[in-house]
Structures are given as C-alpha cells and as structure tokens.
Design a protein around this motif. Structure first.
Motif, PDB file in Angstrom:
ATOM      1  N   HIS A  53       0.826  -1.210   0.000  1.00  0.00           N
ATOM      2  CA  HIS A  53       0.000   0.000   0.000  1.00  0.00           C
ATOM      3  C   HIS A  53       0.863   1.264   0.000  1.00  0.00           C
ATOM      4  CE1 HIS A  53      -3.327   2.690   0.892  1.00  0.00           C
ATOM      5  NE2 HIS A  53      -2.633   3.179   1.917  1.00  0.00           N
ATOM      6  N   GLU A  54       1.953   1.264   0.770  1.00  0.00           N
ATOM      7  CA  GLU A  54       2.787   2.464   0.893  1.00  0.00           C
ATOM      8  C   GLU A  54       3.675   2.677  -0.324  1.00  0.00           C
ATOM      9  OE1 GLU A  54       4.948   2.251   4.516  1.00  0.00           O
ATOM     10  OE2 GLU A  54       3.171   2.528   5.803  1.00  0.00           O
ATOM     11  N   THR A  55       4.095   1.626  -0.967  1.00  0.00           N
ATOM     12  CA  THR A  55       4.985   1.757  -2.123  1.00  0.00           C
ATOM     13  C   THR A  55       4.232   1.760  -3.450  1.00  0.00           C
ATOM     14  OG1 THR A  55       5.318  -0.650  -2.196  1.00  0.00           O
ATOM     15  CG2 THR A  55       6.888   0.658  -0.903  1.00  0.00           C
ATOM     16  N   GLY A  56       2.973   1.351  -3.438  1.00  0.00           N
ATOM     17  CA  GLY A  56       2.212   1.295  -4.679  1.00  0.00           C
ATOM     18  C   GLY A  56       2.544   0.092  -5.542  1.00  0.00           C
ATOM     19  N   LEU A  57       3.208  -0.902  -4.967  1.00  0.00           N
ATOM     20  CA  LEU A  57       3.570  -2.108  -5.697  1.00  0.00           C
ATOM     21  C   LEU A  57       2.543  -3.201  -5.457  1.00  0.00           C
ATOM     22  CD1 LEU A  57       7.396  -2.132  -4.851  1.00  0.00           C
ATOM     23  CD2 LEU A  57       6.331  -1.353  -6.970  1.00  0.00           C
TER      24      LEU A  57
END
Length: 235
Positions: A53-57
């Motif tokens: 969620h935080e890295t968008g991966l």
C-alpha cells in the motif's frame, strides 16, 4: 485456510546503509530502488500488505522480493542471470551501426548530406548489417556514446592549408609568447568573441593610442576565437 507469515528481515548496519543508498540514490535504477524500499520496510516489521500500500507495488511483488532477500541477502536483489528477453542484436552489429553513423553519407555512396536515425535504420537493413531495426533503437545506441550525426557541420574539419602557422601564433599568445619571446608583466593578450546582440558602434571617448604589432590588428581566418594583441609603447 492459514495465512502464510511474512519472512522476518534483520539487517546489519552495513546492509542497512547499502539499502538506503539504493533506495534513495538519484542514479539508482527504478527496479533496484523499489526492491531496496521493500526490504527496508520489511526490516521495520511491516506486513506485506502495508508495504504494498505504501509503495504502490503489487502484493506478490512485495512478497517475492522480501522472500528473496531473506534467503539470499543483498546479492538476491540483483537480476538473475539470463532473466529478461535475450538480446536481439550482437555487439558487432551495434559497433557497425556507430561506425556507419560516424561517416558522411557521401563517403558511403548515399545521396544525403547528414544521417538521421530513420535513414540509418534503413541503410543498416539494406546493407545486411542488421535485420529490420527501428529508428528508436538506433537512437538509443547512438545516445550511449553521445553521437549526433544529424548535427554534423563541415566546418569542424580544417580546410585552410595555412591553418597550422596561423594557429601557432594564436596558441603562442595563449601561452603568453610572441615570436619566441615571453611577454612582459605589462603586456597583455585580449581575446574577444563576437556577440550578435551587441552592434558595433563608434567610440564615444578617445583612448590613448597603442602601438600595435603588425599582423595582429585584425581578425585572422584561423577557425579560432579572434585574438588581439597590443603592446604599449616602451620608454
């Protein structure tokens, strides 16, 4: 159905420093930067879902690189040997493309004044150096060695047969030498370049007349920046 636990990550001081450089370095490749960020987040005890969620991966991407680091360390973050699509062109073909780009089209019998990437791609195919090749691939190869044949100018090459003696005089002045003698402390070399935005106008104020050495009072067609040398009257 039981949920698989995320691999715990424990970093040494050296590993943490190396990962920080990879994650925040301006010259780091994007894929390596993402992998380093995944490991740093995992070392803080965060779950795979939170890291994704935080890295968008994607969650599978986070899980895969976290597991690879847990089992292989820093070396596991690099691309595996043989991964990716095999190279279509050989180094010899790439070198041949660059060699052709460094030649004038007229020297190779092509009726063009300069090369462009589409014309180079067509010429490579017609000569059999490569199979069908795109102009973007040729442009990428030339960019590796900063080659820009479409910006070629013929004046780069010297055609004046008297260029050497003319250039020697200019170079001697840059070295503060005139006719084999070093210049004195009160003798100066003034080098000026034209500025098209400033027009040449008449002098507004009188200046003390200086004795000018013969041959240095005007511009010389040497291909260098114009240099003017004046020697004041000596007592």
């Amino acid at each position: 159905m039981p949920v698989a636990l995320a691999c715990p990550i424990v970093l040494t001081a050296a590993e943490r420093e190396r990962l920080k450089k990879m994650a925040y370095g301006h010259k780091t490749q994007h894929r390596l930067r993402c992998r380093a960020q995944i490991v740093l987040h995992a070392a803080r005890g965060r779950s795979n879902a939170r890291i994704a969620h935080e890295t968008g991966l994607h969650l599978d991407t986070v899980r895969a690189w976290r597991g690879r680091f847990a089992h292989g360390g820093l070396s596991a973050l690099a691309d595996r040997k043989g991964s990716g699509r095999p190279a279509r062109f050989t180094p010899v073909q790439i070198a041949g493309t660059k060699a052709l780009a460094c030649q004038l089209p007229a020297e190779t019998g092509v009726p063009l004044s300069r090369w462009s990437c589409p014309e180079l791609a067509a010429e490579l195919t017609s000569r059999g150096i490569t199979d069908t090749i795109s102009a973007s691939t040729v442009r990428r190869w030339l960019r590796e060695d900063v080659l820009k044949p479409w910006q070629y100018r013929s004046w780069i090459f010297i055609t004046d047969p008297d260029f050497r003696p003319k250039a020697e005089r200019v170079l001697d002045l840059y070295a503060r030498t005139w006719e084999g003698e070093p210049l004195g402390a009160n003798e100066y070399v003034i080098s000026a370049d034209e500025k098209t935005s400033i027009q040449a106008r008449c002098r507004c104020h009188c200046q003390r007349r200086l004795h000018t050495i013969e041959g240095r009072s005007g511009k010389e067609n040497t291909g260098w920046h114009p240099a003017h040398y004046t020697r004041p009257n000596r007592p």
